[in-house]
Design an enzyme around this catalytic site. Sequence first.
Site, PDB file in Angstrom:
ATOM      1  N   ASP A 225      -1.004  12.414   2.387  1.00 22.91           N
ATOM      2  CA  ASP A 225       0.243  12.684   3.108  1.00 22.91           C
ATOM      3  C   ASP A 225       1.482  12.302   2.282  1.00 22.91           C
ATOM      4  O   ASP A 225       2.510  11.958   2.837  1.00 22.91           O
ATOM      5  CB  ASP A 225       0.246  11.957   4.450  1.00 22.91           C
ATOM      6  CG  ASP A 225       0.117  10.439   4.307  1.00 22.91           C
ATOM      7  OD1 ASP A 225       0.037   9.931   3.165  1.00 22.91           O
ATOM      8  OD2 ASP A 225       0.088   9.752   5.347  1.00 22.91           O
TER       9      ASP A 225
ATOM     10  N   CYS B 139       5.530   2.771   5.082  1.00 26.39           N
ATOM     11  CA  CYS B 139       4.312   2.114   5.551  1.00 26.39           C
ATOM     12  C   CYS B 139       4.315   0.607   5.337  1.00 26.39           C
ATOM     13  O   CYS B 139       3.471  -0.086   5.892  1.00 26.39           O
ATOM     14  CB  CYS B 139       3.085   2.745   4.891  1.00 26.39           C
ATOM     15  SG  CYS B 139       2.910   2.375   3.131  1.00 26.39           S
TER      16      CYS B 139
ATOM     17  N   CYS C 114      -1.232   3.909  -1.557  1.00 29.14           N
ATOM     18  CA  CYS C 114      -0.701   2.789  -0.781  1.00 29.14           C
ATOM     19  C   CYS C 114      -1.335   1.523  -1.358  1.00 29.14           C
ATOM     20  O   CYS C 114      -2.530   1.274  -1.159  1.00 29.14           O
ATOM     21  CB  CYS C 114      -1.078   3.007   0.676  1.00 29.14           C
ATOM     22  SG  CYS C 114      -0.392   1.816   1.801  1.00 29.14           S
TER      23      CYS C 114
ATOM     24  N   HIS D 287      -9.732  -4.362  -6.259  1.00 33.75           N
ATOM     25  CA  HIS D 287      -9.264  -3.584  -5.115  1.00 33.75           C
ATOM     26  C   HIS D 287      -7.741  -3.544  -5.158  1.00 33.75           C
ATOM     27  O   HIS D 287      -7.075  -4.569  -5.270  1.00 33.75           O
ATOM     28  CB  HIS D 287      -9.724  -4.228  -3.809  1.00 33.75           C
ATOM     29  CG  HIS D 287      -9.100  -3.633  -2.588  1.00 33.75           C
ATOM     30  ND1 HIS D 287      -9.476  -2.400  -2.102  1.00 33.75           N
ATOM     31  CD2 HIS D 287      -8.127  -4.098  -1.771  1.00 33.75           C
ATOM     32  CE1 HIS D 287      -8.746  -2.135  -1.019  1.00 33.75           C
ATOM     33  NE2 HIS D 287      -7.923  -3.151  -0.803  1.00 33.75           N
TER      34      HIS D 287
ATOM     35  N   CYS E 227      -2.208  -4.050 -13.321  1.00 36.35           N
ATOM     36  CA  CYS E 227      -3.223  -4.782 -12.568  1.00 36.35           C
ATOM     37  C   CYS E 227      -3.052  -6.281 -12.786  1.00 36.35           C
ATOM     38  O   CYS E 227      -2.966  -6.747 -13.924  1.00 36.35           O
ATOM     39  CB  CYS E 227      -4.610  -4.332 -13.011  1.00 36.35           C
ATOM     40  SG  CYS E 227      -5.951  -5.198 -12.171  1.00 36.35           S
TER      41      CYS E 227
ATOM     42  N   CYS F  91     -11.300  -3.188 -14.272  1.00 32.58           N
ATOM     43  CA  CYS F  91     -11.881  -4.442 -13.785  1.00 32.58           C
ATOM     44  C   CYS F  91     -12.386  -4.371 -12.353  1.00 32.58           C
ATOM     45  O   CYS F  91     -12.838  -5.371 -11.815  1.00 32.58           O
ATOM     46  CB  CYS F  91     -10.879  -5.577 -13.938  1.00 32.58           C
ATOM     47  SG  CYS F  91      -9.467  -5.445 -12.823  1.00 32.58           S
TER      48      CYS F  91
ATOM     49  N   ARG G 283      -0.461   9.799  -1.423  1.00 34.02           N
ATOM     50  CA  ARG G 283       0.237   8.520  -1.225  1.00 34.02           C
ATOM     51  C   ARG G 283      -0.736   7.409  -1.586  1.00 34.02           C
ATOM     52  O   ARG G 283      -1.662   7.099  -0.849  1.00 34.02           O
ATOM     53  CB  ARG G 283       0.693   8.355   0.226  1.00 34.02           C
ATOM     54  CG  ARG G 283       1.277   6.968   0.520  1.00 34.02           C
ATOM     55  CD  ARG G 283       1.847   6.865   1.930  1.00 34.02           C
ATOM     56  NE  ARG G 283       0.938   7.260   2.980  1.00 34.02           N
ATOM     57  CZ  ARG G 283       0.226   6.417   3.739  1.00 34.02           C
ATOM     58  NH1 ARG G 283       0.325   5.121   3.560  1.00 34.02           N
ATOM     59  NH2 ARG G 283      -0.566   6.879   4.683  1.00 34.02           N
TER      60      ARG G 283
ATOM     61  N   HIS H 174      -5.454   2.005  -0.937  1.00 35.09           N
ATOM     62  CA  HIS H 174      -6.077   3.263  -0.537  1.00 35.09           C
ATOM     63  C   HIS H 174      -5.156   4.431  -0.897  1.00 35.09           C
ATOM     64  O   HIS H 174      -3.959   4.251  -1.092  1.00 35.09           O
ATOM     65  CB  HIS H 174      -6.352   3.275   0.975  1.00 35.09           C
ATOM     66  CG  HIS H 174      -7.408   2.295   1.374  1.00 35.09           C
ATOM     67  ND1 HIS H 174      -7.121   0.964   1.624  1.00 35.09           N
ATOM     68  CD2 HIS H 174      -8.742   2.439   1.539  1.00 35.09           C
ATOM     69  CE1 HIS H 174      -8.247   0.336   1.929  1.00 35.09           C
ATOM     70  NE2 HIS H 174      -9.242   1.208   1.905  1.00 35.09           N
TER      71      HIS H 174
ATOM     72  N   CYS I 299      -8.902  -0.615  -9.688  1.00 38.24           N
ATOM     73  CA  CYS I 299      -8.584  -0.558 -11.110  1.00 38.24           C
ATOM     74  C   CYS I 299      -9.834  -0.085 -11.846  1.00 38.24           C
ATOM     75  O   CYS I 299     -10.931  -0.616 -11.630  1.00 38.24           O
ATOM     76  CB  CYS I 299      -8.153  -1.936 -11.609  1.00 38.24           C
ATOM     77  SG  CYS I 299      -7.912  -2.020 -13.391  1.00 38.24           S
TER      78      CYS I 299
ATOM     79  N   CYS J  64      -6.374  -7.623 -14.858  1.00 37.61           N
ATOM     80  CA  CYS J  64      -6.661  -7.313 -16.267  1.00 37.61           C
ATOM     81  C   CYS J  64      -5.452  -6.878 -17.075  1.00 37.61           C
ATOM     82  O   CYS J  64      -5.531  -6.762 -18.297  1.00 37.61           O
ATOM     83  CB  CYS J  64      -7.754  -6.256 -16.370  1.00 37.61           C
ATOM     84  SG  CYS J  64      -7.253  -4.601 -15.824  1.00 37.61           S
TER      85      CYS J  64
END
Length: 135
Positions: A111, A67, A121, A104, A49, A101, A119, A107, A98, A52
């Site tokens: 699949d 993707c 992503c 974001h 991350c 902390c 997955r 997602h 995470c 943190c």
Amino acid sequence: MQTRKISKSDTEWRSQLTPEQYRITREHGTERAFTGPFWDSKEKGTYSCVCCGDELFRSDTKFDSGCGWPSYFEPVRPDAVIEIEDRSFGMRRIEIRCASCDAHLGHVFPDGPKPTRLRYCINGHSMNFTPDPAP
């Protein structure tokens, strides 16, 4: 394993992160496909991350999903990330953050490849990379 909880003020996060890292991790943004770091990296090591430093994913779980973002079939430990229902933009997705902390990360989708069929992503700007030591 008990996950430590990290809380910082908005000012502290802004001083620690680049504007792009802040936008993605603290404001739940995303980078354009095929533009962020690590999406096409094949180097062996650990992704952590950017906020943190906690380990999130290992390169041996990374795969090319096509993707445009780094994709993994499982986190380094089950409690390294948390899942949050995301209904933004008229979609129903599972956001990954995470666990330490609340940054974001991206997602998760159903699949992916075996063995998990998941997955993860992940935005490259939400992570740092530490290469494995040379043999």
